[in-house]
Design a protein around this motif. Structure first.
Motif, short mmCIF file in Angstrom:
data_model
loop_
_atom_site.label_atom_id
_atom_site.label_comp_id
_atom_site.label_asym_id
_atom_site.label_seq_id
_atom_site.Cartn_x
_atom_site.Cartn_y
_atom_site.Cartn_z
N TRP A 14 0.77 -1.08 0.04
CA TRP A 14 -0.11 0.04 -0.09
C TRP A 14 0.78 1.16 0.11
N GLN A 15 0.50 1.97 -0.88
CA GLN A 15 1.55 3.18 -1.12
C GLN A 15 0.83 4.46 -0.60
N GLN A 16 1.64 5.68 -0.45
CA GLN A 16 0.89 6.84 0.07
C GLN A 16 0.29 7.48 -1.11
N GLU A 17 0.99 7.89 -2.04
CA GLU A 17 0.32 8.33 -3.19
C GLU A 17 0.95 7.83 -4.52
N PRO A 18 0.59 6.76 -5.00
CA PRO A 18 1.57 6.07 -6.31
C PRO A 18 1.52 7.05 -7.53
N LEU A 19 2.45 7.09 -8.23
CA LEU A 19 2.93 8.02 -9.30
C LEU A 19 1.49 7.64 -10.36
N LYS A 20 1.36 6.40 -10.63
CA LYS A 20 0.14 5.93 -11.46
C LYS A 20 -1.09 6.71 -11.21
N LEU A 21 -1.35 6.81 -9.83
CA LEU A 21 -2.68 7.60 -9.45
C LEU A 21 -2.54 8.99 -9.97
N ARG A 22 -1.40 9.63 -9.52
CA ARG A 22 -1.33 10.96 -9.70
C ARG A 22 -1.45 11.54 -11.35
N LEU A 23 -0.95 10.36 -12.03
CA LEU A 23 -1.17 10.59 -13.58
C LEU A 23 -2.38 10.09 -13.96
N SER A 24 -3.28 9.50 -13.34
CA SER A 24 -4.47 9.00 -13.85
C SER A 24 -5.43 10.19 -14.40
N SER A 25 -5.76 9.84 -15.61
CA SER A 25 -6.76 10.92 -16.20
C SER A 25 -8.25 10.65 -15.65
N GLN A 26 -8.55 9.96 -14.79
CA GLN A 26 -9.57 9.63 -14.23
C GLN A 26 -10.01 10.44 -12.87
N ASP A 28 -12.61 11.51 -11.53
CA ASP A 28 -13.61 11.02 -10.64
C ASP A 28 -13.00 9.81 -9.59
N LEU A 29 -12.30 9.08 -10.17
CA LEU A 29 -11.57 8.01 -9.51
C LEU A 29 -10.64 8.68 -8.32
N ARG A 30 -9.77 9.72 -8.75
CA ARG A 30 -9.03 10.36 -7.98
C ARG A 30 -9.83 10.98 -6.78
N SER A 31 -10.86 11.58 -6.96
CA SER A 31 -11.87 12.46 -6.01
C SER A 31 -12.41 11.29 -5.02
N TRP A 32 -12.83 10.11 -5.45
CA TRP A 32 -13.33 9.11 -4.59
C TRP A 32 -11.99 8.59 -3.73
N LEU A 33 -10.89 8.28 -4.31
CA LEU A 33 -9.81 7.87 -3.39
C LEU A 33 -9.43 8.58 -2.45
N ALA A 34 -9.61 9.92 -2.64
CA ALA A 34 -8.87 11.17 -1.72
C ALA A 34 -9.95 11.51 -0.81
N GLU A 35 -11.30 11.11 -0.87
CA GLU A 35 -12.40 11.68 -0.08
C GLU A 35 -11.94 11.42 1.43
N PRO A 36 -11.82 12.52 2.29
CA PRO A 36 -11.36 12.77 3.38
C PRO A 36 -12.39 12.20 4.35
N GLY A 37 -13.67 12.50 3.98
CA GLY A 37 -15.03 12.45 5.11
C GLY A 37 -15.38 11.07 4.93
N SER A 38 -16.50 10.71 5.58
CA SER A 38 -17.08 9.66 5.40
C SER A 38 -17.43 9.05 3.89
N LEU A 39 -17.10 8.12 3.51
CA LEU A 39 -17.30 7.71 2.12
C LEU A 39 -18.84 7.02 2.16
N THR A 40 -19.17 6.58 3.41
CA THR A 40 -20.62 6.12 3.24
C THR A 40 -21.60 7.23 2.89
N ALA A 41 -21.25 8.54 3.59
CA ALA A 41 -22.33 9.83 3.43
C ALA A 41 -22.03 10.13 1.91
#
Length: 188
Positions: A14-26, A28-41
């Motif tokens: 498990w990595q802190q912030e992999p380069l592949k994620l930073r370069l991802s064009s998605q 929406d995906l980055r937004s969900w992965l970085a959600e700091p609050g309640s994912l359930t909410a």
């Protein structure tokens, strides 16, 4: 563990912030992965906006042995059991997130005992209401889930609840990204 066998295939790292994620064009995906609050909410808000309700389906739960990497992260002794729960969070009757929680025995004392009796209630719905909750850094990995042909992105956090550790991992499934791409209201 009770119910069906585990559906979780553990990533090596498990990595802190992999380069592949930073370069991802998605975005929406980055937004969900970085959600700091309640994912359930946030998932509940998306489901409601889509005319649905968020549902929790239990895959398996019960006492079991965490993976070696999970045990190290939680500072458990070799062979020490923990309460392990795997669920799927469903929106629009479609799997959006698959989650795995590992709760060591000491984490389940006192008020925390209720965490083994959640049934179809989301762990996040309880955790984020508790002012005693402290979240550690979010870590990321790509992992393989047997039901999906390709890898999916996941995140994991170590929480402290009243000083006791809980490990929560969440894998973001393709249908979530499709659903969130069709709405601009995805925050609670």
């Amino acid at each position: 563990m009770q119910n069906s066998p585990s559906k979780w295939i553990h990533p090596r790292h498990w990595q802190q912030e992999p380069l592949k994620l930073r370069l991802s064009s998605q975005r929406d995906l980055r937004s969900w992965l970085a959600e700091p609050g309640s994912l359930t909410a946030r998932l509940s808000s998306l489901a409601q906006h889509s005319g649905s309700e968020l549902r929790v389906e239990v895959i398996c739960e019960g006492w079991g042995l965490p993976s070696a990497e999970e045990a190290r992260t939680l500072k458990l002794r070799r062979g020490e059991f923990a309460w392990i729960s795997e669920v799927v969070l469903m929106g629009i009757d479609t799997p959006w997130v698959q989650a795995r929680s590992v709760l060591p025995r000491p984490s389940l004392g006192g008020l925390n005992r209720r965490l083994t009796r959640l049934g179809n209630q989301s762990l996040g719905s309880l955790l984020f209401r508790d002012p005693a909750l402290v979240r550690g850094p979010i870590r990321y990995a790509q992992l393989k889930l047997p039901a999906y042909a390709s890898t999916v992105w996941a995140r994991r956090s170590r929480f402290l609840l009243r000083g006791q550790a809980i490990l929560v991992a969440e894998a973001f499934l393709p249908a979530l990204l499709t659903a969130s791409a069709h709405t601009d209201t995805i925050t609670p």
